[in-house]
Scaffold this motif. Sequence first.
Motif, short mmCIF file in Angstrom:
data_model
loop_
_atom_site.label_atom_id
_atom_site.label_comp_id
_atom_site.label_asym_id
_atom_site.label_seq_id
_atom_site.Cartn_x
_atom_site.Cartn_y
_atom_site.Cartn_z
N GLU A 279 0.84 -1.19 0.00
CA GLU A 279 0.00 0.00 0.00
C GLU A 279 0.88 1.25 0.00
OE1 GLU A 279 -4.16 -0.80 2.18
OE2 GLU A 279 -2.44 -1.31 3.43
N GLU A 280 0.41 2.30 -0.68
CA GLU A 280 1.20 3.52 -0.82
C GLU A 280 0.39 4.73 -0.38
OE1 GLU A 280 2.35 3.80 -4.87
OE2 GLU A 280 3.53 1.94 -4.87
N ASP A 281 1.06 5.63 0.34
CA ASP A 281 0.49 6.93 0.70
C ASP A 281 1.17 7.96 -0.19
OD1 ASP A 281 -0.52 9.20 1.81
OD2 ASP A 281 0.47 8.99 3.75
N ARG A 282 0.54 8.26 -1.30
CA ARG A 282 1.20 9.08 -2.32
C ARG A 282 1.37 10.54 -1.90
NH1 ARG A 282 -1.82 6.93 -7.86
NH2 ARG A 282 -0.64 4.98 -8.06
N ASN A 283 0.38 11.10 -1.20
CA ASN A 283 0.47 12.51 -0.85
C ASN A 283 0.92 12.75 0.59
OD1 ASN A 283 -1.78 11.53 0.41
ND2 ASN A 283 -3.23 12.92 -0.57
N GLN A 284 1.35 11.68 1.27
CA GLN A 284 1.91 11.79 2.61
C GLN A 284 0.97 12.48 3.60
OE1 GLN A 284 4.93 10.30 3.29
NE2 GLN A 284 4.76 9.57 1.18
N ASP A 285 -0.33 12.11 3.53
CA ASP A 285 -1.30 12.68 4.46
C ASP A 285 -1.68 11.71 5.58
OD1 ASP A 285 -2.70 10.84 3.00
OD2 ASP A 285 -4.43 12.14 2.60
#
Length: 261
Positions: free
Chosen positions: A106-112
Amino acid sequence: MALYELFAHPVERGYRAGLCSKAALFLLLAAALTYIPPLLVAFRSHGFWLKRSSYEEQPTVRFQHQVLLVALLGSEPGGFLAWSTFPAFNRLQEGHLRVPLVSAREEDRNQDGKMDVLRFELELPLQPTEQVLGVQLILTFSYQLHRMSTFVMQSMAFLQSSFAVPGSQLYVNGDLRLQQKQPLSCGGLDVRYNVSVINGTSPFASDYDLTRIVAAYQERNVTTILTDPSPIWLVGRAAEAPFVVNAVIRYPVEVISYPFC
């Protein structure tokens, strides 16, 4: 004897006060109470006479690493291979059990702090004579909303594809979308669907029947579905190569419906 008005002169009285007087302060207070409270009520209620409203929220979604796979084979009528992360289900499969190689990220693309996408890959080993004509796959997720009410549920993505030509890979790129049959509450804690989609501890084969799992899931008023208008079926598998399921599942911002409170 009648009397007649010969002259009339209006009398006008004026009252003056300084800005720091009691009268001026009363006038300012009256004006503030006339306009400010209605504006606050309108802002807090999000409008007047509304029965239903909506808002946008990025859900908190996490893949639970629970998988149920059924691969339909074309080598013989009714042939299939199956595997899941539930040991009770695997024991029921006997000769149809085939353990794949699974990877998930899983990836948190916008770092929120919230995950945005799942990259899932499954490699199912096959015999040279085995050919895959279709795939049925269930992935389960933890799904949470927090902005209005705290809503927590366990949901799933169901993927099903079948083709007349044997394939080497199934590629899916879609969104895990929320479906509401009724609005969510505007406050409090809602955990009515925070139960497992699959009863993974059951020893009975009927509890793993896909038609029963999907039918029970669709009875919910709130669910998630995998939207993928065009899965890609790749052909041309080498004799010793595995069959691959490659899925990219995004967790988009949702429009949540709720009743006016």
